[in-house]
Design an enzyme around this catalytic site. Structure first.
Site, PDB file in Angstrom:
ATOM      1  N   TRP A 324     -11.731 -27.947  -0.442  1.00 42.43           N
ATOM      2  CA  TRP A 324     -11.364 -26.606  -0.895  1.00 42.43           C
ATOM      3  C   TRP A 324      -9.856 -26.423  -0.877  1.00 42.43           C
ATOM      4  CZ3 TRP A 324      -8.679 -22.713   1.634  1.00 42.43           C
ATOM      5  CH2 TRP A 324      -8.706 -21.433   1.042  1.00 42.43           C
ATOM      6  N   HIS A 325      -9.186 -27.044   0.079  1.00 44.33           N
ATOM      7  CA  HIS A 325      -7.748 -26.858   0.208  1.00 44.33           C
ATOM      8  C   HIS A 325      -6.959 -27.517  -0.907  1.00 44.33           C
ATOM      9  CE1 HIS A 325      -8.620 -25.410   4.286  1.00 44.33           C
ATOM     10  NE2 HIS A 325      -7.406 -24.908   4.272  1.00 44.33           N
ATOM     11  N   GLY A 326      -7.488 -28.531  -1.537  1.00 43.18           N
ATOM     12  CA  GLY A 326      -6.734 -29.137  -2.619  1.00 43.18           C
ATOM     13  C   GLY A 326      -7.338 -30.437  -3.094  1.00 43.18           C
TER      14      GLY A 326
END
Length: 475
Positions: A324-326
């Site tokens: 989700w963060h990248g």
């Protein structure tokens, strides 16, 4: 537009405050949500003008889904599936399309597919946050936790509300529905909000950006050329930077919400005071942790289906949390790293130890694990992370690098030491409503310091243009 800009501070924010409270003279409080919606869209236009229709269109879709689930309850599951598929599909496309092309370009080329004409997909600002907010709404309507909202302006304002639109915290509809319809603005809350916003701005501009100068140099330097001291200084500086930067944004978002009568839940609770990694994730980015817990971990079975299933669920949740963060393997590795230690805490029984047992040692070990995790998170790729770890644990004590010594002037040293207090704060506890217990307004003297010293100092720094962007803007 960013909060730490002169335009926001002296043009946008005064304009929205004047319009918001000025409408009481003509329409009492009937236009306040519409005014916030219009200014929130204007705020988004400054940062991502090409995606304003995307934000509005996806908002209308989830508004319609909510209404259809209430009107046609026999087809609620189909409407929910539509919302999940569209929202996650758009998130996957915008956030991970470039990554997947990069990873598969060679293989596809060997199959005769030419990707030379691929145009880079631009990421809409804040998509990770407002996508999760909209999903929490449609899922909660499906579960019966709340009814769908009838007024499309109220719902669009909830999705686009500018204080938390770009980088959170993730505000659930069920937590603020009553506030959307019946909130009360008071002078005390306005003053507290202004103080909270100014304190967050000071954390960001004065402390987080100072730590960022050390971290950027350390992680931008070839890892093979780093000595052990420089590597650890860089790792600790980034540990402080990401906390101060992100918690500062949450402080500012919460403070801005208070200016307009909203009360958002806390997003951080002294995470570096944690005595286990389980405790850390109860204190770090609380709105995201709770989202994954309530909408993924528990539906997967949580800890109700045996130890092996619990470990699998934890691992899967943190892999997805990392992704989700990248779109980078470092984020996936960071998520797997935390999932591994959380599983280890359960297997060894460490998470069940009384809080006061070996507390100092456990805090030190937890912080060390977290710092090493941030090295993975900050590194450009996995080979860079491996090289950085090699420097951290090679025991090369040849002496700090010249660039590091140059940074340690009096001002930077004092500010770095002030920032480092975040590592030693005593733990606090969140109440049942998600607010810090025994939280009181700062005394008048502290307010004077914030408004007469720290805020003008921030303005001077912002005027110089020497600022780092918020770290979580990229997510």
């Amino acid at each position: 537009m960013i909060f730490s800009s002169l335009f926001f501070l002296f043009a946008f924010l005064p304009a929205v405050i004047l319009a918001y409270y000025g409408q009481y003279l003509l329409a009492k409080n009937r236009l306040r949500n519409l005014i916030l919606l219009l200014f929130s869209y204007l705020f988004y236009l400054f940062g991502a003008p090409d995606f304003i229709l995307f934000l509005a269109g996806s908002t209308l879709l989830d508004y319609a889904v909510g209404r259809f689930m209430d009107r046609f309850p026999g087809h609620k599951r189909l409407w929910l599936i539509l919302s999940i598929v569209v929202n996650l599909g758009l998130l996957a496309w915008f956030k991970y399309a470039n990554f997947m092309v990069d990873q598969t370009a060679d293989a596809l080329g060997r199959l005769g597919l030419d990707l030379s004409g691929w145009e880079t997909v631009i990421l809409p600002i804040g998509i990770s946050f407002f996508t999760f907010q909209k999903l929490s709404y449609t899922i909660d309507v499906y579960r019966g936790r709340c009814r769908s909202v009838a007024n499309v302006i109220d719902f669009a304002m909830y999705v686009a509300l500018f204080p938390q639109l770009v980088a959170g915290p993730i505000v659930r509809f069920v937590d603020i529905r009553q506030q959307i319809e019946n909130r009360v603005e008071t002078w005390d809350r306005f003053y507290a909000g202004a103080l909270r916003f100014s304190w967050g701005l000071s954390k960001k501009v004065i402390l987080a950006d100072t730590c960022g100068r050390f971290a950027d140099l350390a992680f931008g330097y070839p890892a093979a050329s780093l000595d052990t001291i420089s590597a650890w200084v860089g790792a600790l500086a980034y540990t402080l930077q990401i906390y101060l930067d992100f918690s500062a944004y949450s402080d500012m978002a919460i403070g801005l919400g208070m200016l307009f009568g909203f009360r958002f839940l806390e997003n951080f609770n002294r995470p570096y005071s944690s005595f286990s990694l389980t405790d850390f994730w109860r204190r770090w980015h609380i709105s995201l942790s709770r989202w994954f817990r309530d909408y993924l971990y528990i539906p997967l079975g949580g800890n109700r289906k045996g130890a092996a299933r619990t470990y699998l669920n934890l691992t899967l949740v943190f892999l997805l949390c990392g992704f989700w963060h990248g779109a980078n393997w470092t984020f996936v590795a960071w998520g797997a790293y935390h999932g591994l230690f959380l599983v280890a805490e359960r297997i060894t029984g460490l998470r069940r130890l009384p809080e006061n047992r070996l507390r100092g040692l456990r805090r030190f070990l937890t912080l060390t694990i977290v710092v090493c995790g941030w090295v993975i998170f900050r590194s450009d790729n996995l080979s860079h992370a491996a090289g950085y770890f090699s420097a951290m644990f090679s025991l090369d004590v040849a002496g700090p690098a010249p660039w590091l010594l140059d940074l340690f002037d009096l001002k930077n040293t004092v500010l770095l030491l002030c920032a480092a207090t975040a590592l030693f704060l005593p733990s606090g506890n969140l109440g049942a409503d998600g607010q810090l217990q025994k939280r009181k307004l700062l005394p008048a003297a502290a307010g004077i310091v914030v408004f007469t010293i720290l805020l003008p100092w921030c303005v001077v720094i912002m005027a110089s243009g020497n600022l780092n962007p918020f770290i979580y803007y990229r997510f």
